[in-house]
Motif scaffolding. Sequence first.
Motif, PDB file in Angstrom:
ATOM      1  N   THR A   1      -4.592   4.034  -8.559  1.00 21.43           N
ATOM      2  CA  THR A   1      -5.810   4.242  -7.771  1.00 21.43           C
ATOM      3  C   THR A   1      -6.629   2.964  -7.732  1.00 21.43           C
ATOM      4  OG1 THR A   1      -5.827   6.593  -8.330  1.00 21.43           O
ATOM      5  CG2 THR A   1      -7.898   5.653  -7.566  1.00 21.43           C
ATOM      6  N   ASP A   2      -6.741   2.292  -8.875  1.00 18.60           N
ATOM      7  CA  ASP A   2      -7.473   1.011  -8.933  1.00 18.60           C
ATOM      8  C   ASP A   2      -6.811  -0.027  -8.039  1.00 18.60           C
ATOM      9  OD1 ASP A   2      -9.246   2.120 -10.741  1.00 18.60           O
ATOM     10  OD2 ASP A   2      -8.347   1.170 -12.500  1.00 18.60           O
TER      11      ASP A   2
ATOM     12  N   ALA B   1      -7.459   0.066  -4.356  1.00 25.05           N
ATOM     13  CA  ALA B   1      -8.773  -0.435  -3.954  1.00 25.05           C
ATOM     14  C   ALA B   1      -8.774  -1.941  -3.708  1.00 25.05           C
ATOM     15  CB  ALA B   1      -9.817  -0.074  -5.004  1.00 25.05           C
TER      16      ALA B   1
ATOM     17  N   LYS C   1       0.839  -1.194   0.000  1.00 25.68           N
ATOM     18  CA  LYS C   1       0.000   0.000   0.000  1.00 25.68           C
ATOM     19  C   LYS C   1       0.879   1.251   0.000  1.00 25.68           C
ATOM     20  CE  LYS C   1      -3.740   2.425   2.253  1.00 25.68           C
ATOM     21  NZ  LYS C   1      -4.592   2.577   3.400  1.00 25.68           N
TER      22      LYS C   1
END
Length: 158
Positions: A153-154, A157, A103
């Motif tokens: 960004t994807d 998630a 992350k």
Amino acid sequence: MAQGAVTSTYGLDAAKVIAVLNDVVATEVVCWLRYTRHAISATGIDRAQVAAEFTEHAAAEMQHALRAAERIAQLGGEPDFDPATLAQRAHTDYTTPDEKDLKAMLEHNLLAERIVISTYQEIARWLGDQDPTTRRLIESILEEEEEHADDLTDLLAI
């Protein structure tokens, strides 16, 4: 004739454009280094997917650097790949989060992409109609950087 692609109608100071493009080269090389390091060092359950994306982005960043370097040469300049000054000239940082923190790697790369997007938008506006070839180059790189930001960004998630 000795000035090659730079004609009397060129609207900007070629030396300034070359300096800006050398900063672009430095930025893209640092991004290539960061993405490559993250792709190699990433661990964890989502490692394969994230590392593959980092590897893809790294390849694109190196192509961006080469395209900017080619434009520098067209303008009569010398591309600056000097390792001693890359970090100082780059608009982004080389970061090495913990290898287990995918992350953080994604966030660091997304932050870098956002900085690059903002910077390249500013460069495109500065170039305006005075150097349409360099502006188109920056805009095409910018488009790919925006795609990278979307990809990251994807992945965040996950």
